[in-house]
Design an enzyme around this catalytic site. Structure first.
Site, PDB file in Angstrom:
ATOM      1  N   ARG A   1       0.847  -1.199   0.000  1.00 39.47           N
ATOM      2  CA  ARG A   1       0.000   0.000   0.000  1.00 39.47           C
ATOM      3  C   ARG A   1       0.882   1.249   0.000  1.00 39.47           C
ATOM      4  O   ARG A   1       1.539   1.557   0.993  1.00 39.47           O
ATOM      5  CB  ARG A   1      -0.937   0.028   1.212  1.00 39.47           C
ATOM      6  CG  ARG A   1      -1.743   1.322   1.276  1.00 39.47           C
ATOM      7  CD  ARG A   1      -2.972   1.252   2.165  1.00 39.47           C
ATOM      8  NE  ARG A   1      -2.686   1.118   3.574  1.00 39.47           N
ATOM      9  CZ  ARG A   1      -3.614   1.298   4.542  1.00 39.47           C
ATOM     10  NH1 ARG A   1      -4.859   1.603   4.221  1.00 39.47           N
ATOM     11  NH2 ARG A   1      -3.279   1.136   5.803  1.00 39.47           N
TER      12      ARG A   1
ATOM     13  N   ASP B   1      -3.868   2.548  13.898  1.00 42.85           N
ATOM     14  CA  ASP B   1      -3.090   3.271  12.892  1.00 42.85           C
ATOM     15  C   ASP B   1      -3.628   4.692  12.804  1.00 42.85           C
ATOM     16  O   ASP B   1      -4.399   5.131  13.664  1.00 42.85           O
ATOM     17  CB  ASP B   1      -3.063   2.545  11.552  1.00 42.85           C
ATOM     18  CG  ASP B   1      -4.401   2.536  10.822  1.00 42.85           C
ATOM     19  OD1 ASP B   1      -5.351   3.216  11.282  1.00 42.85           O
ATOM     20  OD2 ASP B   1      -4.497   1.876   9.778  1.00 42.85           O
TER      21      ASP B   1
END
Length: 530
Positions: A161, A441
């Protein structure tokens, strides 16, 4: 280095096989060809925000009705992406990469974005780690435990990603301007590893984050075609899964798949960023104030609707519909709490597989077995794309239905406390943070500060009758900072706590909302030499 390229950070010996003149020139050419389009698309987001602030509400696009109504499918998937029942995610840390690839998951999505604070060392050393992982030469000797880590014979499929369109890479300049973070991450990985992966029977596979319009997907598709053509790799070799983690993207799922149809590996429910986007885009409407974030679950109507629409859309186009993240982590030393956490994961995955998802995410290797057992029981075949979910009929009203519930003191304090703890860790270079038995996150901090901004802006009433205003926020922030700093003897951490508190104070109390917490936080990181 190629003409027009400069680095504002040291290129140490460990980096030189990554930052080669050829690889850097490849990244620079992507920036020169596509950077202006990226900036235009970011400007277009602000025009949409002005419409939202004026009372306009999103709906399925009339201009692309034909794309939604026609029968078409994406290109066939490669063999190693047919079964994705459990995917684990995490940063590009060397030991993490080895453990994640070895943990028994189907896929490891290694993350240059929300789980990775973008210090120069993190971003380039992450490329070093993936270079070695692609060649199966990666190993790690833990200096504390003396344990040796290396890859098993069988490992998860690697997906990468890159950063979202909004994030720059300030340490590399192209013609005097910072290169796009996404181009830096994608370009270096693809240049060094695509042919190596193909030779080993897999391919260059990606996750694409935070897009809001199908033209943003078209940009990625054009970048893919350019990259493949430049390296002599057949078009369509790249496969990419798009995270549907913005409210505007929920109205354009067919369009997203169409734009990337030759490179598509499906869509994913990026649930936490989706909640952040829901608050952010409707921030100037008091009717969209959400309750405690702990009450905004996948059972909430707007989230359940988006999840099922994603499944129906993907399966109609013959591609995977991936479920969302279970953020729980195993709890050592408390069997009862650990059992409760694992049961929450099991119930979450049970809901996903019964709804028709083809796989799911976990944040910790210890949860792979739990998630896998659920999908093995209810999905013995590689995926359930044949479950077309034609019973689903989601309207714009379903996607915009605001979750109801109280705002409590505990929820208010949690947003401040967790937001501060995550942000101070991020400022010190760690973007994947275990907090209160959850692996967090950047989305966690984004939800926290966005809710706080919204609650202060509209002077929301807490369940105890207190009004959330500037004064209450500042008082509670000071209390939570004092709790966090109590007993801290590490000067660097204390400095990061103060910086996080200053950042939160400014971003919550400002009238002008900041699109992303990570942008001013990144400025701090760069300023302080990381």
């Amino acid at each position: 280095m190629p003409a027009g390229v400069a680095f504002k950070a040291p290129v140490i010996d460990d980096y030189k096989h990554i930052l080669t003149p050829e690889a850097v020139a490849f990244v620079a050419e992507i920036e020169r060809r596509f950077g202006s389009r990226r900036r235009e698309l970011l400007d277009a987001r602000q025009e949409v925000q002005k419409k939202l602030d004026s009372g306009w509400r999103p709906d399925f696009l009339e201009e692309t009705r034909d794309t939604r109504e026609r029968d078409w499918t994406v290109a066939p998937l490669p063999q190693d992406l047919l079964d994705r029942r459990v995917e684990i995610t995490g940063p590009t840390d060397r030991k993490m990469v080895i453990n994640a690839l070895n943990c028994g998951a189907s896929v490891f999505m290694t993350d240059f974005e929300d789980a990775n604070a973008p210090t120069w060392d993190n971003m380039v050393r992450g490329q070093v780690n993936l270079y070695d992982a692609a060649r199966r030469t990666i190993s790690f000797d833990d200096p504390v435990t003396k344990r040796h880590y290396a890859l098993n014979d069988t490992t998860a499929v690697l997906l990468v990603r890159p950063r979202g369109w909004h994030l720059p890479e300030a340490h590399m300049l192209v013609d005097g301007e910072p290169v796009t973070g996404a181009f830096f991450d994608f370009g270096l990985f693809f240049f060094h590893n695509a042919k190596e992966q193909i030779a080993r029977g897999t391919g260059p596979y990606f996750y694409l984050p935070k897009m809001e319009h199908y033209l943003e997907v078209r940009l990625w598709n054009d970048v893919f075609n350019f990259a493949q053509d430049t390296l002599g790799i057949p078009r369509g070799t790249i496969k990419a899964t798009i995270l549907i983690e913005t409210i505007l993207a929920a109205f354009q799922m067919d369009e997203f798949l169409w734009e990337i149809r030759d490179h598509s590996a499906g869509l994913n429910c990026g649930r936490w960023d989706y909640i952040f986007s829901f608050i952010k885009r409707f921030r100037n409407d008091p009717a969209f104030v959400l309750p405690d974030r702990g009450l905004v679950t996948m059972a909430s109507h707007f989230l359940s609707s988006y999840s099922q629409l994603l499944i129906k859309t993907c399966h109609r186009r013959n591609v995977h519909a991936m479920g969302g993240m279970a953020a729980q982590i195993p709890i050592r030393g408390d069997d009862k709490a650990n059992a409760e956490a694992l049961e929450k994961v099991r119930q979450d995955k049970l809901r996903e597989v019964r709804n028709g998802h083809d796989g799911t995410w976990v944040a910790h290797p210890g949860l792979v077995a739990v998630a896998k057992a659920v999908f093995d029981e209810y999905m013995p075949q590689p995926n359930q794309i044949d479950n077309k979910r034609e019973d689903v009929n989601v309207t714009a009203a379903d996607l915009l239905k605001v979750a109801e519930g109280p705002i409590t003191e505990a929820g208010f304090r949690q947003n401040i406390n967790v937001g501060l703890l995550y942000t101070e860790s991020w400022l010190r270079g760690n973007g994947c943070v275990p907090l209160y038995n959850l692996m967090e996150d950047a989305a966690t901090a984004e939800i926290s500060r966005t809710q706080l901004w919204q609650w202060v802006r509209y002077k929301a009433k807490r369940a105890d009758g207190k009004t959330i205003d500037d004064g209450l926020f500042k008082k509670t922030l000071d209390e939570e900072v004092a709790k966090i700093k109590h007993g801290i003897n590490d000067a660097a951490r204390a400095k990061a706590v103060d910086a996080a508190a200053d950042l939160f104070r400014k971003m919550v109390l400002t009238r002008e909302f900041s699109e992303f917490l990570t942008l001013p936080a990144y400025d701090w990181v760069v300023e302080h030499g990381a």
